[in-house]
Design a protein around this motif. Structure first.
Motif, short mmCIF file in Angstrom:
data_model
loop_
_atom_site.label_atom_id
_atom_site.label_comp_id
_atom_site.label_asym_id
_atom_site.label_seq_id
_atom_site.Cartn_x
_atom_site.Cartn_y
_atom_site.Cartn_z
N SER A 76 93.80 -4.42 79.16
CA SER A 76 93.73 -5.50 77.97
C SER A 76 93.10 -6.85 78.17
O SER A 76 93.43 -7.21 79.18
N THR A 77 92.47 -7.33 77.35
CA THR A 77 91.95 -8.74 77.29
C THR A 77 93.01 -9.84 77.15
O THR A 77 92.73 -11.00 77.41
N HIS A 78 93.84 -9.32 76.29
CA HIS A 78 95.00 -10.11 75.76
C HIS A 78 94.60 -11.04 74.85
O HIS A 78 95.21 -12.14 74.43
N LEU A 79 93.26 -10.87 74.36
CA LEU A 79 92.67 -11.65 73.45
C LEU A 79 92.35 -10.95 71.95
O LEU A 79 92.09 -9.87 71.82
N GLU A 80 93.08 -11.49 70.79
CA GLU A 80 92.93 -11.30 69.48
C GLU A 80 91.95 -12.09 68.69
O GLU A 80 92.32 -13.47 69.03
N GLY A 81 91.27 -11.73 67.91
CA GLY A 81 90.57 -12.52 66.95
C GLY A 81 88.99 -13.00 67.37
O GLY A 81 89.05 -12.40 68.47
#
Length: 133
Positions: A76-81
């Motif tokens: 995961s990139t751990h990034l949302e939005g």
């Protein structure tokens, strides 16, 4: 043709650098510009909220049937939005400053930015997924 853009940029940076000609100035400004990128991304999360960081331990579920494609898909990139226009502008500006000081460092050390990019590109293409960065 693309190398002309890099060479023109490198020459323009060389012509416009006045105050920070010292290697020490350039090294510290490069470090500062990296920190400003980090800060701008953090503020996109903490002040604006256009992106969220949801970090947790990366689970690598590898077995004998796993390949690199499935490994990449499981990370995961751990990034949302998505960045809003304002945050995008600020981060792009800070990355531009970073490129300026990186290019200044190349100029002082008599290194060609385009040649460095080509070597890195060739390494990535030669090693492919096995570069593991």
């Amino acid at each position: 043709m693309k190398d002309v853009i890099y060479d023109d940029f490198q020459n323009a940076v060389n012509d416009s650098l006045l105050r920070h000609k010292s290697i020490l100035d350039i090294l510290t400004k490069l470090g500062e510009s990296s920190a400003r990128i980090n800060r701008a991304v953090a503020k996109s999360t903490t002040n604006c909220g256009c992106i969220e960081v949801n970090a947790k331990k990366q689970e690598l579920n590898m077995d004998e049937n796993s390949d690199l494609s499935s490994l990449k898909a499981s990370l995961s990139t751990h990034l949302e939005g998505e960045l809003c226009d304002s945050c995008r502008y600020i981060i792009e500006k800070e990355i531009g400053n970073n490129l300026f000081y990186l290019t200044s460092l190349c100029n002082l050390l008599n290194l060609n930015l385009y040649d460095i990019l080509l070597r890195e590109y060739d390494k990535i293409n030669t090693l492919g997924k096995y570069t593991f960065r």
